[in-house]
Design an enzyme around this catalytic site. Structure first.
Site, PDB file in Angstrom:
ATOM      1  N   GLY A  34     -36.600  -5.548 -60.826  1.00  0.00           N
ATOM      2  CA  GLY A  34     -35.986  -6.158 -59.637  1.00  0.00           C
ATOM      3  C   GLY A  34     -36.479  -5.545 -58.349  1.00  0.00           C
ATOM      4  CB  SER A  61     -33.847   0.043 -65.093  1.00  0.00           C
ATOM      5  OG  SER A  61     -33.273   1.309 -65.302  1.00  0.00           O
ATOM      6  CE  LYS A 100     -50.133  -5.854 -40.618  1.00  0.00           C
ATOM      7  NZ  LYS A 100     -50.148  -5.470 -42.049  1.00  0.00           N
ATOM      8  CB  VAL A 207     -36.261  -3.188 -70.783  1.00  0.00           C
ATOM      9  CG1 VAL A 207     -37.174  -3.585 -71.933  1.00  0.00           C
ATOM     10  CG2 VAL A 207     -35.624  -4.413 -70.153  1.00  0.00           C
ATOM     11  CG  LEU A 355     -46.237  -1.461 -57.474  1.00  0.00           C
ATOM     12  CD1 LEU A 355     -45.194  -0.374 -57.217  1.00  0.00           C
ATOM     13  CD2 LEU A 355     -47.485  -1.202 -56.627  1.00  0.00           C
TER      14      LEU A 355
HETATM   15  C1  LIG Z   1     -47.150   4.282 -50.393  1.00  0.00           C
HETATM   16  C2  LIG Z   1     -47.119   2.807 -50.604  1.00  0.00           C
HETATM   17  C3  LIG Z   1     -47.185   1.959 -49.511  1.00  0.00           C
HETATM   18  C4  LIG Z   1     -47.176   0.587 -49.695  1.00  0.00           C
HETATM   19  N1  LIG Z   1     -47.319  -0.232 -48.604  1.00  0.00           N
HETATM   20  C5  LIG Z   1     -47.403  -1.566 -48.795  1.00  0.00           C
HETATM   21  C6  LIG Z   1     -47.545  -2.459 -47.705  1.00  0.00           C
HETATM   22  O1  LIG Z   1     -47.582  -2.057 -46.547  1.00  0.00           O
HETATM   23  N2  LIG Z   1     -47.634  -3.778 -47.963  1.00  0.00           N
HETATM   24  C7  LIG Z   1     -47.579  -4.279 -49.227  1.00  0.00           C
HETATM   25  O2  LIG Z   1     -47.703  -5.499 -49.412  1.00  0.00           O
HETATM   26  N3  LIG Z   1     -47.392  -3.463 -50.269  1.00  0.00           N
HETATM   27  C8  LIG Z   1     -47.302  -2.141 -50.094  1.00  0.00           C
HETATM   28  N4  LIG Z   1     -47.102  -1.331 -51.164  1.00  0.00           N
HETATM   29  C9  LIG Z   1     -46.912  -1.928 -52.478  1.00  0.00           C
HETATM   30  C10 LIG Z   1     -45.497  -2.495 -52.606  1.00  0.00           C
HETATM   31  O3  LIG Z   1     -44.572  -1.459 -52.346  1.00  0.00           O
HETATM   32  C11 LIG Z   1     -45.273  -3.049 -54.004  1.00  0.00           C
HETATM   33  O4  LIG Z   1     -46.328  -3.868 -54.367  1.00  0.00           O
HETATM   34  C12 LIG Z   1     -44.021  -3.890 -54.026  1.00  0.00           C
HETATM   35  O5  LIG Z   1     -42.932  -3.170 -53.549  1.00  0.00           O
HETATM   36  C13 LIG Z   1     -43.724  -4.377 -55.424  1.00  0.00           C
HETATM   37  O6  LIG Z   1     -43.335  -3.331 -56.259  1.00  0.00           O
HETATM   38  P1  LIG Z   1     -42.872  -3.734 -57.703  1.00  0.00           P
HETATM   39  O7  LIG Z   1     -41.742  -4.686 -57.595  1.00  0.00           O
HETATM   40  O8  LIG Z   1     -44.051  -4.130 -58.486  1.00  0.00           O
HETATM   41  O9  LIG Z   1     -42.373  -2.344 -58.317  1.00  0.00           O
HETATM   42  P2  LIG Z   1     -41.067  -1.482 -58.025  1.00  0.00           P
HETATM   43  O10 LIG Z   1     -40.564  -1.613 -56.649  1.00  0.00           O
HETATM   44  O11 LIG Z   1     -41.396  -0.115 -58.519  1.00  0.00           O
HETATM   45  O12 LIG Z   1     -39.955  -2.113 -58.987  1.00  0.00           O
HETATM   46  C14 LIG Z   1     -39.939  -1.870 -60.370  1.00  0.00           C
HETATM   47  C15 LIG Z   1     -38.667  -2.471 -60.939  1.00  0.00           C
HETATM   48  O13 LIG Z   1     -38.743  -2.353 -62.363  1.00  0.00           O
HETATM   49  C16 LIG Z   1     -37.499  -1.906 -62.838  1.00  0.00           C
HETATM   50  N5  LIG Z   1     -37.692  -1.208 -64.100  1.00  0.00           N
HETATM   51  C17 LIG Z   1     -38.539  -0.178 -64.360  1.00  0.00           C
HETATM   52  N6  LIG Z   1     -38.369   0.224 -65.633  1.00  0.00           N
HETATM   53  C18 LIG Z   1     -37.426  -0.588 -66.184  1.00  0.00           C
HETATM   54  C19 LIG Z   1     -36.815  -0.666 -67.446  1.00  0.00           C
HETATM   55  N7  LIG Z   1     -37.135   0.181 -68.415  1.00  0.00           N
HETATM   56  N8  LIG Z   1     -35.881  -1.615 -67.651  1.00  0.00           N
HETATM   57  C20 LIG Z   1     -35.526  -2.482 -66.681  1.00  0.00           C
HETATM   58  N9  LIG Z   1     -36.080  -2.443 -65.450  1.00  0.00           N
HETATM   59  C21 LIG Z   1     -37.010  -1.508 -65.210  1.00  0.00           C
HETATM   60  C22 LIG Z   1     -36.970  -0.988 -61.741  1.00  0.00           C
HETATM   61  O14 LIG Z   1     -35.565  -0.848 -61.843  1.00  0.00           O
HETATM   62  C23 LIG Z   1     -37.396  -1.773 -60.497  1.00  0.00           C
HETATM   63  O15 LIG Z   1     -36.405  -2.745 -60.205  1.00  0.00           O
HETATM   64  C24 LIG Z   1     -47.071   0.051 -51.000  1.00  0.00           C
HETATM   65  C25 LIG Z   1     -46.960   0.900 -52.087  1.00  0.00           C
HETATM   66  C26 LIG Z   1     -46.996   2.272 -51.907  1.00  0.00           C
HETATM   67  C27 LIG Z   1     -46.904   3.157 -53.102  1.00  0.00           C
END
Ligand SMILES: Cc1cc2nc3c(=O)[nH]c(=O)nc-3n(C[C@H](O)[C@H](O)[C@H](O)COP(=O)(O)OP(=O)(O)OC[C@H]3O[C@@H](n4cnc5c(N)ncnc54)[C@H](O)[C@@H]3O)c2cc1C
Length: 535
Positions: A34, A61, A100, A207, A355
């Site tokens: 999420g 999670s 922006k 999970v 990610l």
């Molecule tokens: C330093 C930094 C700067 C960034 N700056 C930018 C930017 O300027 N612009 C941009 O577009 N992007 C940027 N990004 C990337 C951006 O933050 C991510 O691409 C975006 O937030 C998506 O993250 P995500 O949802 O893939 O992962 P996350 O935000 O890590 O979410 C993972 C989810 O998975 C869930 N989860 C994990 N394990 C389990 C489990 N076992 N069971 C159930 N749920 C689970 C967690 O609870 C969470 O809800 C940046 C990243 C970093 C590291």
């Protein structure tokens, strides 16, 4: 010189979702995660399929947090909200969002006259000065002593400089292309609320593992709370954990660490200024670069660095010094980053988004664009009932291409740096791990040959339009024979910078102050002329 429209964007209101039979073979979709990836994907899939009797469930999670950073976007995010029929006036205030116009890169190059430049979001209005920019850069590449720095040629740079909102007032027919800055946590909460309103089911649960069927597809996922969720399609949005794509399906990973050295970040907020900028600033520090992102209520700051060249403590101290916060007890957040991509973003009945599918460091804020693109294109494949092995191969090839194109553009910032103050910068400019595509692009440029046809055909420099390559190379001051410039011919010197300044200045004066625009976000414009052009 001709002007090509690579991408047209028009502001048509979202058409209502159409009810109908479910797409072939897909009745249940389960999304793990999420974060922004999970909720953006949920909304994109819900828009296409929830009215067609497809259930969409998102599991998150309660013990693993979201990454909580990621506060800048490309202009494509407008398309995401528009396609969902969500107005700026609704989501921007809810997420402390600002407009922006582009990104200033400061301190990446030491070449005199080129120590800072602005990478603009270019738009239709730039057609008035784009030809002049391209003309001057090409002449400069061929050795003529001409002004070729990008900043004076683009309306976005002027808007950023004068802190004007990239929102044309009523009655002025030229919208300008813009992205956003936003609070990542608030955006996640906003998207969560919207997705649930639109029928996505939400379950807070951790999970633990996936069960595969006899063919090796994912049959179900089990949770620590004792539930099991079966589905036809699974979407892995579990962040760097890569719970399904990697841990369950063992999809190989391609690391980009040989090309891009940064693998960690440290983040700190600071108070916002009295007037609010409409640009991201990216300042080169000793072992990486610092971002400064304006929101309506604070700046988000962070330092992206390489842990091979400095420790987390050294990075935090350097960031604090850069921000004047050495004495402050504001808490810093430290993050690790995994740079690279999955070899298959769509593997069997699992799609990885965000990610979990891959990450290129955030220098050009491209991650949300990958999320949007991955989920949107996947929805089109589902819609066509095209879930075959061949479809997956096509999808993965296109995604990999896009990842590598963006990687190459980011690599160029490092490769062309001229800093010599630390081993980090010297190692970056000496790095020979360049893609063949990039080598070809550099070779053409440094030999005074045009890169335009090859970039237009996407043979080299994939993922970015020609003007972005020109802005980067010219902005960093990368020109062949820089020490041996000749006087320009009359034809080469045909544009006067004063006239360009005047044109840009007159255009910019039509745009309102950024801060007051944020206090009252104007409604979406529906005029047919509102289109963005990429050269
Ligand atoms: C330093 C930094 C700067 C960034 N700056 C930018 C930017 O300027 N612009 C941009 O577009 N992007 C940027 N990004 C990337 C951006 O933050 C991510 O691409 C975006 O937030 C998506 O993250 P995500 O949802 O893939 O992962 P996350 O935000 O890590 O979410 C993972 C989810 O998975 C869930 N989860 C994990 N394990 C389990 C489990 N076992 N069971 C159930 N749920 C689970 C967690 O609870 C969470 O809800 C940046 C990243 C970093 C590291």
């Amino acid at each position: 010189m001709t002007t090509a429209t690579l991408f047209n964007y028009s502001y048509s209101p979202a058409s209502p979702p159409v009810a109908g039979p479910p797409p072939s073979g897909v009745r249940r979709i389960v999304i793990i995660g999420g974060g922004t990836a999970g909720w953006m994907t949920a909304l994109i899939l819900a828009r296409s399929f929830i009215h067609r009797s497809v259930s969409i469930t998102l599991l998150e999670s309660p013990v693993v947090g979201t990454i909580g950073v990621g506060e800048g976007s490309t202009p494509w995010l407008r398309g995401f909200f528009d396609s969902l029929g969500i107005e700026e006036s609704e989501w921007m205030p809810a997420c402390s969002a600002t407009y922006k116009s582009g990104i200033t890169f400061a301190g990446w190059s030491t070449r005199p006259g080129f120590t800072s430049y602005f990478h603009p979001f270019a738009s239709m209005l730039d057609n008035l000065t784009m030809s002049q920019f391209v003309h001057n850069v090409e002449a400069r590449v061929q050795g003529a002593e001409l002004y070729a720095h990008p900043d004076r040629f683009f309306i976005a740079a002027r808007l950023a400089h004068e802190r004007r909102a990239p929102k044309a007032p009523e009655g002025f027919p030229f919208d300008v292309w813009h992205g956003y800055h936003f609070d990542a946590v608030l955006l996640g909460q906003f998207l969560h609320r919207k997705a649930v309103e639109r029928g996505v089911r939400y379950q807070s649960c951790h999970v633990t593992h996936a069960t595969l069927d006899a063919q090796g597809d994912i049959a179900s996922v089990a949770t620590r709370e004792g539930e099991s969720y079966a589905a036809d399609l699974f979407v892995d949005c579990s962040g760097f954990a890569g719970l399904l794509i990697e841990k369950a399906l063992h999809t190989p990973w391609v690391s980009f660490t040989e090309n891009l050295f940064n693998d960690a970040a440290v983040a700190l907020p600071t108070p916002i200024d009295e007037s609010i900028p409409c640009e991201t600033v990216s300042t080169a520090l000793k072992h990486g670069w610092a971002w400064k992102i304006p929101l309506t209520n604070r700046y988000g700051n962070g330092y992206v660095y390489s842990s091979s060249f400095c420790t987390a403590d050294e990075a935090e101290t350097e960031l604090r010094r850069h921000l004047g916060l050495l004495e402050s007890d504001v808490e810093a957040r430290h993050l690790k980053m995994r740079i690279g991509r999955a070899t298959r973003h769509w593997n069997r009945n699992c799609l990885a988004v965000g990610l979990a599918q891959g990450f290129i460091e955030p220098l050009e804020a491209t991650a949300l664009l990958f999320i949007q693109q991955t989920a949107t294109v996947f929805a089109e494949f589902i819609d066509r009932g095209d879930l075959s092995e061949a479809a997956r191969a096509r999808f993965n090839a296109a995604m990999n291409d896009h990842f590598e194109g963006v990687r190459d553009y980011i690599v160029t910032h490092y490769k062309t740096n001229t800093r010599t103050d630390t081993e980090y910068w010297r190692a970056n400019s000496a790095n020979l791990n360049l893609s063949d595509n990039l080598k070809k692009l550099y070779s053409l440029w440094m030999n005074g040959k045009s890169i335009v046809p090859a970039v237009r055909q996407q043979l080299i420099g994939r993922g970015y339009p020609v003007f972005s390559w020109y802005a980067l190379m010219a902005g960093m001051g990368v020109f062949p024979d820089a020490r041996d410039l000749r006087a320009p011919t009359a034809e080469e010197a045909r544009y006067r910078m004063e006239e360009i300044d005047d044109l840009i200045g007159r255009s910019a004066r039509n745009y309102p102050d950024h801060k007051s625009t944020l206090a009252r976000i104007p409604p979406r414009r529906r005029a047919p002329a509102l289109q963005a052009y990429f050269w």
